[in-house]
Design an enzyme around this catalytic site. Sequence first.
Site, PDB file in Angstrom:
ATOM      1  N   CYS A 167      -2.604  41.188  12.418  1.00  0.00           N
ATOM      2  CA  CYS A 167      -2.757  42.619  12.668  1.00  0.00           C
ATOM      3  C   CYS A 167      -3.934  43.193  11.907  1.00  0.00           C
ATOM      4  CB  CYS A 167      -1.485  43.370  12.256  1.00  0.00           C
ATOM      5  SG  CYS A 167      -0.043  42.965  13.241  1.00  0.00           S
ATOM      6  N   ASP A 214       6.240  48.492   5.781  1.00  0.00           N
ATOM      7  CA  ASP A 214       6.566  47.955   7.105  1.00  0.00           C
ATOM      8  C   ASP A 214       7.549  48.838   7.872  1.00  0.00           C
ATOM      9  OD1 ASP A 214       4.887  45.820   6.863  1.00  0.00           O
ATOM     10  OD2 ASP A 214       6.433  44.334   6.476  1.00  0.00           O
ATOM     11  N   ARG A 271      -7.409  43.065   3.524  1.00  0.00           N
ATOM     12  CA  ARG A 271      -6.344  42.507   2.692  1.00  0.00           C
ATOM     13  C   ARG A 271      -6.999  41.480   1.766  1.00  0.00           C
ATOM     14  NH1 ARG A 271      -0.712  39.975   5.004  1.00  0.00           N
ATOM     15  NH2 ARG A 271      -0.238  42.148   5.369  1.00  0.00           N
ATOM     16  N   LYS A 306      11.319  37.186   8.953  1.00  0.00           N
ATOM     17  CA  LYS A 306       9.973  36.651   9.157  1.00  0.00           C
ATOM     18  C   LYS A 306       9.239  36.530   7.829  1.00  0.00           C
ATOM     19  CE  LYS A 306       5.516  38.458  10.865  1.00  0.00           C
ATOM     20  NZ  LYS A 306       4.956  38.865   9.555  1.00  0.00           N
ATOM     21  N   ASN A 307       9.298  37.574   7.014  1.00  0.00           N
ATOM     22  CA  ASN A 307       8.521  37.597   5.775  1.00  0.00           C
ATOM     23  C   ASN A 307       9.084  36.671   4.708  1.00  0.00           C
ATOM     24  OD1 ASN A 307       6.723  39.432   6.844  1.00  0.00           O
ATOM     25  ND2 ASN A 307       7.802  41.213   6.030  1.00  0.00           N
ATOM     26  N   ARG A 312       5.371  38.851  17.327  1.00  0.00           N
ATOM     27  CA  ARG A 312       5.092  38.177  16.062  1.00  0.00           C
ATOM     28  C   ARG A 312       6.223  38.381  15.055  1.00  0.00           C
ATOM     29  NH1 ARG A 312       1.326  40.704  13.453  1.00  0.00           N
ATOM     30  NH2 ARG A 312       1.563  39.113  11.849  1.00  0.00           N
TER      31      ARG A 312
END
Length: 418
Positions: free
Chosen positions: A116, A307, A121, A22-23, A399
């Site tokens: 989230c 994570d 951030r 995903k990242n 997600r």
Amino acid sequence: MQKFIVRGGRRLCGELTLQGSKNSALPIMAAAALCDGDCVLKNCPELTDIYAASRILNCIGCKCRYSANTAVITASELTTTAIPASLMQEMRSSIIFLGAVLGKAGECTVCLPGGCELGPRPIDMHLAGMRKMGADISDYGGNIVCRAHGRLHGAKISLPFPSVGATENLILSAVNADGETVINNAAREPEIADLCGFLRACGADIAGGGESSIVIRGVERLHGCEYTVMPDRIAGATYLAMAAAAGGEIILTNACVQGMEPFLSVLEQTGCSIYSSEDRIYLRCGSRLKALSDRVRTMPHPGFPTDAQAVLMAALTTAEGTSVFEENIFDCRYRHTDALVKMGADIQVMGKIAVVKGVNRLHGAKIEATDLRGGAAMAAAALGADGITEISGISHIDRGYERLEEAVSILGGDIKRV
């Protein structure tokens, strides 16, 4: 509202092929907007965040089609440079489109992203680097408006912190800029190297992707290509943590072994037997885990990944002894602890520190996921607990995990989506 029903107490055994990252896929999808022609992205995971990125691409004038873990993105001239707030707020990583659109069209308007709730951030580092490259940036009613007079130009940028998002955004801004851009103290995550690999395949001139100093020499145009997204190291860490929590013996294939080493070296200290080859990881957990003697400190890569903090904590709730975590990346990354305590865990949180005293067993409970990785941690804890656990709020989990219930079922876990 969908939820997971997990019946714990079953050992996990079997072989699982990991999903694409995903990242990595999300910034690569944003980068495809810089190209002329078709970009075919293989091993692209089926996630709600991927669909959100597809909607942004279609909104700005690209054509994005997705099926069978392949995204086909056709980009030419963008039809708009303003991304609506409704799309930006669907995921936290949507800010990555700022660098791509600014680099392509010379202007971009966005709002702050959603996703989230992990605490602030800030994007100050992103914007400061873009200003050095010649962008004028202003704030109108909560919208960030970036404009370049002509093309952006190269610059030397030193990040005060190796931010993944800032590094990605500045790379995307620089690949079509005039001259040379040097990013010092850049993030070194494997996903940065994957983004640079994709851009090089499209004709970009980049050296040092995945290292602390990245040099980008701007090129006139980028072309499309076919590219395979790297495996998801955080999904890999999650399934290993689940096997550690429930006990068992699993093999992960299509694994990013080198990128997962910071997690694997810590997990091995709990007493799990771990063996790896080029793209396979074998784990066996035949007895109660041991608490970690050293504090787990989350740090930028190659440190322990933030994570993976929650899923490791879930496994250690029933370890013999006391483990200590120190969260150094996000302010609100212990939100999963309330659910684990409800299941019988003994966890004390004091600011950045969480002290986990191992208990003999966890028990099932009704709990709610509040963020992506915290939700995965709840599922890991539920697989090792006595009785039935009901996890709501699983849209957060969707997600980042491709059909989590199917992956766990392959390994013999009892989990159902209802």
